[in-house]
Motif scaffolding. Structure first.
Motif, short mmCIF file in Angstrom:
data_model
loop_
_atom_site.label_atom_id
_atom_site.label_comp_id
_atom_site.label_asym_id
_atom_site.label_seq_id
_atom_site.Cartn_x
_atom_site.Cartn_y
_atom_site.Cartn_z
N ALA A 42 21.34 -142.28 8.67
CA ALA A 42 21.10 -143.69 8.99
C ALA A 42 20.21 -143.82 10.21
N VAL A 43 20.39 -142.91 11.17
CA VAL A 43 19.52 -142.91 12.35
C VAL A 43 18.11 -142.48 11.97
N GLN A 44 18.02 -141.43 11.17
CA GLN A 44 16.71 -140.89 10.78
C GLN A 44 15.85 -141.95 10.12
N TYR A 45 16.45 -142.74 9.24
CA TYR A 45 15.67 -143.68 8.45
C TYR A 45 15.76 -145.13 8.96
N GLY A 46 16.67 -145.38 9.90
CA GLY A 46 16.86 -146.76 10.34
C GLY A 46 16.65 -147.01 11.81
N ALA A 47 16.27 -145.96 12.55
CA ALA A 47 16.11 -146.12 14.00
C ALA A 47 15.00 -147.10 14.36
N GLY A 48 14.03 -147.28 13.47
CA GLY A 48 12.94 -148.20 13.75
C GLY A 48 13.42 -149.63 13.95
N MET A 49 14.61 -149.95 13.44
CA MET A 49 15.13 -151.30 13.62
C MET A 49 15.40 -151.60 15.08
N VAL A 50 15.70 -150.57 15.88
CA VAL A 50 15.96 -150.78 17.31
C VAL A 50 14.70 -151.30 17.99
N ALA A 51 13.57 -150.64 17.72
CA ALA A 51 12.30 -151.07 18.32
C ALA A 51 11.87 -152.43 17.78
N LEU A 52 12.13 -152.68 16.50
CA LEU A 52 11.74 -153.95 15.89
C LEU A 52 12.50 -155.11 16.54
N LEU A 53 13.79 -154.91 16.76
CA LEU A 53 14.59 -155.94 17.41
C LEU A 53 14.16 -156.14 18.85
N ALA A 54 13.86 -155.02 19.53
CA ALA A 54 13.42 -155.11 20.92
C ALA A 54 12.14 -155.92 21.04
N GLY A 55 11.28 -155.80 20.03
CA GLY A 55 10.03 -156.55 20.03
C GLY A 55 10.24 -158.05 19.95
N HIS A 56 11.42 -158.45 19.51
CA HIS A 56 11.75 -159.87 19.45
C HIS A 56 12.73 -160.26 20.55
N GLY A 57 12.82 -159.40 21.56
CA GLY A 57 13.66 -159.72 22.71
C GLY A 57 15.14 -159.51 22.51
N SER A 58 15.50 -158.77 21.47
CA SER A 58 16.91 -158.50 21.19
C SER A 58 17.22 -157.04 21.50
N ASN A 59 18.24 -156.80 22.30
CA ASN A 59 18.61 -155.43 22.66
C ASN A 59 20.10 -155.21 22.42
N PRO A 60 20.47 -155.07 21.15
CA PRO A 60 21.89 -154.87 20.83
C PRO A 60 22.38 -153.52 21.30
N ALA A 61 23.68 -153.42 21.51
CA ALA A 61 24.31 -152.14 21.80
C ALA A 61 24.33 -151.30 20.53
N CYS A 62 24.32 -149.98 20.69
CA CYS A 62 24.31 -149.07 19.54
C CYS A 62 25.60 -148.25 19.49
N ALA A 63 26.24 -148.25 18.34
CA ALA A 63 27.45 -147.47 18.12
C ALA A 63 27.17 -146.37 17.11
N ALA A 64 27.68 -145.18 17.38
CA ALA A 64 27.56 -144.04 16.46
C ALA A 64 28.92 -143.76 15.85
N ILE A 65 28.95 -143.46 14.56
CA ILE A 65 30.22 -143.22 13.87
C ILE A 65 30.88 -141.94 14.34
N GLY A 66 30.07 -140.97 14.83
CA GLY A 66 30.60 -139.69 15.27
C GLY A 66 29.58 -138.91 16.09
N LYS A 67 29.95 -137.69 16.47
CA LYS A 67 29.12 -136.91 17.38
C LYS A 67 27.76 -136.55 16.78
N ALA A 68 27.72 -136.19 15.49
CA ALA A 68 26.45 -135.83 14.87
C ALA A 68 25.49 -137.01 14.87
#
Length: 262
Positions: free
Chosen positions: A73-99
């Motif tokens: 999910a990180v490999q293919y969806g991390a771009g959403m973090v930058a996309l949201l940041a570009g619109h002034g949104s900086n949500p917190a990020c939660a990981a399901i586990g250590k990997a």
């Protein structure tokens, strides 16, 4: 159970992760003196996400949390973090586990919440940050399908939850002859499986005349839920561990020493 292996036999472990995602685990097993044999059961393909849909989602939504369900999910969806940041949104990020957390860190994304082991929806839901979810807006980034427990419970607690499905799993059909080779030539002692979908796919493909022998091989799975699934499928010896590579290596070596006098 007594040791039936000759001393010259090297403990051999079957790794069933997708292509391109097993190298580090195989390397760590080899470094621990264990022979690793790779048999991928699934391929991971990116979903064809429409750029316009993603842009509108980032523009229209102000999320409090992005919840990443796996390293894929990180490999293919991390771009959403930058996309949201570009619109002034900086949500917190939660990981399901250590990997998953390790993958986020490797991509330069801060991990705001990493629950204790074992990894899974239940552990994440037990975190204080989600005890009272009233008013929270959450985006769960995952593969196609999967469990609904996390989203359902967050909604029950008052959160608004959306999904972003960024990859799909494509089963790999295994030639039955390969199972013969794995038993007779590779002499696989232990099987490792890191997802419930992989476990079901592996079990369905076992040749009828070899099914009993394979079900008797010790199998290492990720977490209690997968352990119960494996036992229900008929596996005799099931060990549950965390999804990170070191936890898997530790479980393999411990099982090897106890069962095979490795």
């Amino acid at each position: 159970m007594g040791n039936t292996h000759k001393k010259s036999h090297r403990l051999t472990v079957l790794v069933t992760r997708p292509p391109g995602q097993a190298d580090e685990l195989c390397y760590m097993l080899e470094a621990a003196g264990v022979r690793a044999v790779h048999l991928p059961l699934m391929e991971i393909d990116a979903c064809g996400l429409d750029a316009g849909v993603l842009e509108r989602s980032a523009q229209d939504k102000s999320y409090d949390w992005l919840i990443f369900i796996s390293a894929n999910a990180v490999q293919y969806g991390a771009g959403m973090v930058a996309l949201l940041a570009g619109h002034g949104s900086n949500p917190a990020c939660a990981a399901i586990g250590k990997a998953t957390a390790h993958k986020l860190d490797s991509m330069g994304i801060a991990v705001d919440l990493l629950p204790e082991e074992p990894a899974g929806s239940e552990t994440l839901l037990a975190c204080a940050q989600f005890e009272n979810a009233a008013g929270l807006k959450c985006l769960i980034i995952r593969g196609e399908g999967g469990r609904e427990l996390l989203a359902d419970e967050l909604r029950n607690r008052g959160a608004t939850v959306d999904y972003l499905e960024v990859y799909r799993r494509v089963p790999i059909v295994i030639n039955p002859q390969r199972f013969i080779e794995l038993s007779r030539q590779d002499k696989v002692d232990i099987v490792t499986v890191t997802s419930g979908e992989n476990l079901g796919h592996l079990t369905r493909q076992l040749p009828a005349d070899m099914r009993e022998a394979w079900l008797k091989k010790p199998i290492i799975v990720m977490g209690e839920r997968m352990k119960q699934q494996a036992l229900a499928l008929g596996y005799d010896t099931v060990v549950s561990t965390g999804a990170n590579n070191q936890a898997i290596v530790d479980a393999v070596t411990a099982l090897g020493r106890n069962r095979f006098q490795f």
